[in-house]
Write a protein that holds these residues in place. Structure first.
Motif, PDB file in Angstrom:
ATOM      1  N   PRO A 198      39.229  13.707  59.390  1.00  8.19           N
ATOM      2  CA  PRO A 198      37.845  14.005  59.778  1.00  8.19           C
ATOM      3  C   PRO A 198      37.630  15.436  60.241  1.00  8.19           C
ATOM      4  CG  PRO A 198      38.882  12.422  61.299  1.00  8.19           C
ATOM      5  CD  PRO A 198      39.853  12.675  60.214  1.00  8.19           C
ATOM      6  N   ALA A 199      38.692  16.147  60.595  1.00  8.81           N
ATOM      7  CA  ALA A 199      38.545  17.522  61.059  1.00  8.81           C
ATOM      8  C   ALA A 199      38.650  18.540  59.931  1.00  8.81           C
ATOM      9  CB  ALA A 199      39.602  17.834  62.123  1.00  8.81           C
ATOM     10  N   TYR A 200      38.955  18.089  58.730  1.00  6.87           N
ATOM     11  CA  TYR A 200      39.253  19.018  57.642  1.00  6.87           C
ATOM     12  C   TYR A 200      38.020  19.417  56.846  1.00  6.87           C
ATOM     13  CZ  TYR A 200      41.855  20.906  53.611  1.00  6.87           C
ATOM     14  OH  TYR A 200      42.356  21.703  52.616  1.00  6.87           O
ATOM     15  N   GLY A 201      37.123  18.480  56.647  1.00 10.46           N
ATOM     16  CA  GLY A 201      35.990  18.684  55.749  1.00 10.46           C
ATOM     17  C   GLY A 201      36.039  17.593  54.705  1.00 10.46           C
ATOM     18  N   TYR A 202      36.701  17.866  53.569  1.00  9.42           N
ATOM     19  CA  TYR A 202      36.925  16.833  52.559  1.00  9.42           C
ATOM     20  C   TYR A 202      38.412  16.822  52.237  1.00  9.42           C
ATOM     21  CZ  TYR A 202      36.181  13.793  48.513  1.00  9.42           C
ATOM     22  OH  TYR A 202      36.208  12.733  47.635  1.00  9.42           O
ATOM     23  N   LEU A 203      39.118  15.894  52.842  1.00  7.63           N
ATOM     24  CA  LEU A 203      40.529  15.627  52.566  1.00  7.63           C
ATOM     25  C   LEU A 203      40.664  14.117  52.544  1.00  7.63           C
ATOM     26  CD1 LEU A 203      43.290  17.009  52.107  1.00  7.63           C
ATOM     27  CD2 LEU A 203      43.748  16.632  54.539  1.00  7.63           C
ATOM     28  N   LEU A 204      40.728  13.560  51.343  1.00  6.79           N
ATOM     29  CA  LEU A 204      40.619  12.114  51.173  1.00  6.79           C
ATOM     30  C   LEU A 204      41.681  11.628  50.194  1.00  6.79           C
ATOM     31  CD1 LEU A 204      38.935   9.482  51.655  1.00  6.79           C
ATOM     32  CD2 LEU A 204      37.523  10.181  49.712  1.00  6.79           C
ATOM     33  N   GLY A 205      42.348  10.553  50.562  1.00  6.26           N
ATOM     34  CA  GLY A 205      43.289   9.907  49.666  1.00  6.26           C
ATOM     35  C   GLY A 205      42.926   8.450  49.499  1.00  6.26           C
ATOM     36  N   VAL A 206      42.813   8.000  48.249  1.00  6.25           N
ATOM     37  CA  VAL A 206      42.459   6.601  47.985  1.00  6.25           C
ATOM     38  C   VAL A 206      43.556   5.965  47.138  1.00  6.25           C
ATOM     39  CG1 VAL A 206      39.995   7.056  48.179  1.00  6.25           C
ATOM     40  CG2 VAL A 206      41.072   7.157  45.923  1.00  6.25           C
ATOM     41  N   GLN A 207      43.888   4.722  47.469  1.00  3.72           N
ATOM     42  CA  GLN A 207      44.991   4.062  46.798  1.00  3.72           C
ATOM     43  C   GLN A 207      44.598   3.483  45.442  1.00  3.72           C
ATOM     44  OE1 GLN A 207      48.481   3.806  48.279  1.00  3.72           O
ATOM     45  NE2 GLN A 207      48.320   3.869  46.062  1.00  3.72           N
ATOM     46  N   TRP A 208      43.322   3.273  45.221  1.00  5.60           N
ATOM     47  CA  TRP A 208      42.847   2.727  43.948  1.00  5.60           C
ATOM     48  C   TRP A 208      42.530   3.864  42.979  1.00  5.60           C
ATOM     49  CZ3 TRP A 208      40.084   3.025  48.439  1.00  5.60           C
ATOM     50  CH2 TRP A 208      38.842   3.664  48.388  1.00  5.60           C
ATOM     51  N   HIS A 209      42.028   3.496  41.806  1.00  4.48           N
ATOM     52  CA  HIS A 209      41.718   4.471  40.757  1.00  4.48           C
ATOM     53  C   HIS A 209      40.213   4.510  40.510  1.00  4.48           C
ATOM     54  CE1 HIS A 209      45.769   5.535  39.055  1.00  4.48           C
ATOM     55  NE2 HIS A 209      46.080   4.499  39.824  1.00  4.48           N
ATOM     56  N   PRO A 210      39.492   5.386  41.202  1.00  7.91           N
ATOM     57  CA  PRO A 210      38.036   5.453  41.017  1.00  7.91           C
ATOM     58  C   PRO A 210      37.635   5.933  39.635  1.00  7.91           C
ATOM     59  CG  PRO A 210      38.781   7.254  42.414  1.00  7.91           C
ATOM     60  CD  PRO A 210      39.947   6.331  42.240  1.00  7.91           C
ATOM     61  N   GLU A 211      38.522   6.642  38.929  1.00  7.71           N
ATOM     62  CA  GLU A 211      38.171   7.128  37.592  1.00  7.71           C
ATOM     63  C   GLU A 211      37.970   5.977  36.606  1.00  7.71           C
ATOM     64  OE1 GLU A 211      42.751   7.267  37.505  1.00  7.71           O
ATOM     65  OE2 GLU A 211      41.114   7.308  38.971  1.00  7.71           O
ATOM     66  N   PHE A 212      38.538   4.803  36.903  1.00  7.51           N
ATOM     67  CA  PHE A 212      38.312   3.631  36.054  1.00  7.51           C
ATOM     68  C   PHE A 212      37.092   2.821  36.493  1.00  7.51           C
ATOM     69  CE2 PHE A 212      43.081   3.911  35.397  1.00  7.51           C
ATOM     70  CZ  PHE A 212      42.968   4.438  34.126  1.00  7.51           C
ATOM     71  N   LEU A 213      36.427   3.279  37.538  1.00  8.92           N
ATOM     72  CA  LEU A 213      35.272   2.561  38.085  1.00  8.92           C
ATOM     73  C   LEU A 213      34.038   3.450  38.109  1.00  8.92           C
ATOM     74  CD1 LEU A 213      37.093   0.877  41.126  1.00  8.92           C
ATOM     75  CD2 LEU A 213      36.556  -0.182  38.923  1.00  8.92           C
ATOM     76  N   LEU A 214      33.949   4.403  37.203  1.00  5.77           N
ATOM     77  CA  LEU A 214      32.857   5.370  37.233  1.00  5.77           C
ATOM     78  C   LEU A 214      31.506   4.755  36.898  1.00  5.77           C
ATOM     79  CD1 LEU A 214      34.583   8.460  35.580  1.00  5.77           C
ATOM     80  CD2 LEU A 214      34.207   8.008  38.014  1.00  5.77           C
ATOM     81  N   TYR A 215      31.509   3.542  36.363  1.00  4.01           N
ATOM     82  CA  TYR A 215      30.242   2.851  36.126  1.00  4.01           C
ATOM     83  C   TYR A 215      29.601   2.404  37.435  1.00  4.01           C
ATOM     84  CZ  TYR A 215      33.485  -1.088  36.531  1.00  4.01           C
ATOM     85  OH  TYR A 215      34.464  -1.960  36.954  1.00  4.01           O
ATOM     86  N   ARG A 216      30.356   2.503  38.536  1.00  8.40           N
ATOM     87  CA  ARG A 216      29.818   2.202  39.866  1.00  8.40           C
ATOM     88  C   ARG A 216      29.425   3.515  40.549  1.00  8.40           C
ATOM     89  NH1 ARG A 216      31.539  -2.918  42.432  1.00  8.40           N
ATOM     90  NH2 ARG A 216      32.318  -4.266  40.768  1.00  8.40           N
ATOM     91  N   ARG A 217      28.178   3.629  40.923  1.00  9.31           N
ATOM     92  CA  ARG A 217      27.703   4.871  41.530  1.00  9.31           C
ATOM     93  C   ARG A 217      28.482   5.217  42.792  1.00  9.31           C
ATOM     94  NH1 ARG A 217      21.393   5.471  42.521  1.00  9.31           N
ATOM     95  NH2 ARG A 217      21.801   3.439  43.457  1.00  9.31           N
ATOM     96  N   SER A 218      28.838   4.207  43.581  1.00 13.48           N
ATOM     97  CA  SER A 218      29.564   4.463  44.818  1.00 13.48           C
ATOM     98  C   SER A 218      30.895   5.150  44.551  1.00 13.48           C
ATOM     99  CB  SER A 218      29.786   3.154  45.580  1.00 13.48           C
ATOM    100  OG  SER A 218      30.533   2.237  44.814  1.00 13.48           O
ATOM    101  N   GLN A 219      31.560   4.799  43.443  1.00 14.07           N
ATOM    102  CA  GLN A 219      32.833   5.438  43.116  1.00 14.07           C
ATOM    103  C   GLN A 219      32.627   6.861  42.606  1.00 14.07           C
ATOM    104  OE1 GLN A 219      35.868   4.042  43.759  1.00 14.07           O
ATOM    105  NE2 GLN A 219      34.800   2.303  44.665  1.00 14.07           N
ATOM    106  N   ARG A 220      31.550   7.100  41.907  1.00  9.64           N
ATOM    107  CA  ARG A 220      31.250   8.476  41.470  1.00  9.64           C
ATOM    108  C   ARG A 220      30.980   9.374  42.660  1.00  9.64           C
ATOM    109  NH1 ARG A 220      27.804   5.675  37.889  1.00  9.64           N
ATOM    110  NH2 ARG A 220      25.931   6.608  38.788  1.00  9.64           N
TER     111      ARG A 220
END
Length: 225
Positions: free
Chosen positions: A187-209
């Protein structure tokens, strides 16, 4: 206005589908993706942000552990992505780590990994699929919650390793129903995020985009802290 340059890491060969999808969503939000491979390790390009994509398991030697399982490793890719991550951190560039990218980010910050999740699953399946069959519980007050929205989220699962001890500055942003860490952020960095799933396969969902849109948007904003 010049399009921001986003490094997209990956193996020397293969993984065309995930890298293509990441590149397409980055272009959608006005960025220019550049593919970075292990052969580029000694000549890293300048970049405004980075996406560290998924792939083979991270070598346990990188966090001082003995191998508990014997999956495929990619030492050359580990070395490349370690350098990319450290360069991004040193220059305070926005970074999104996907699957092994989240794991390696954690390791680069001094954290450790669970090597075999099968022993840690009680309520969830170990089935690997690009379909969103797993439930993500997002931690309140996190950047991830702002990006994905309220309520439980559906995600996919293609991993056998996961984050164990957190690296420096990282906070848990999401877990699955077995309590396994599914997302971390600083939270102190700005945008430093790691996600365990693959959002690139869920791009049809706006939330993942939104994960990619926010990465690009953060390039234009000063970092916190």
């Amino acid at each position: 206005m010049v399009a921001p340059l986003v490094a997209v890491t990956g193996p020397q060969r293969g993984a065309f589908g995930p890298r293509f999808l990441v590149a397409q969503v980055l272009r959608l939000y006005g960025a220019r993706p550049i593919q970075v491979r292990p052969s580029d390790v000694d000549a890293l390009p300048d970049f405004d942000a980075v996406v560290v994509t998924g792939g083979h398991d991270v070598q346990p030697v990188l966090y001082g552990a003995e191998p508990e399982v014997h999956p495929k490793y990619d030492p050359e890719r580990d070395e490349l992505e370690k350098r990319v991550i450290h360069k991004a951190l040193a220059e305070h560039r926005p970074l999104l780590g996907i699957c092994r990218g989240a794991q390696l980010l954690n390791v680069c910050l001094g954290g450790t990994l669970v090597q075999d999740l099968r022993l840690h699953r009680r309520k969830t399946s170990h089935r690997r699929t690009i379909l969103p069959l797993k439930t993500l519980d997002v931690v309140p007050g996190t950047l991830l919650l702002k990006l994905l929205g309220q309520g439980a989220q559906r995600i996919n699962s293609l991993h056998n390793q996961a984050i164990d001890r957190l690296g420096r500055g990282l906070h848990i942003a999401g877990r699955d129903h077995d309590g396994i860490v599914q997302a971390v952020e600083d939270p102190a960095y700005g945008y430093l995020l790691g996600v365990q799933w693959h959002p690139e396969f869920l791009l049809y969902r706006r939330s993942q985009r939104h994960l990619f849109r926010a990465l690009i948007a953060s390039i234009k904003k000063p970092a916190l802290g």
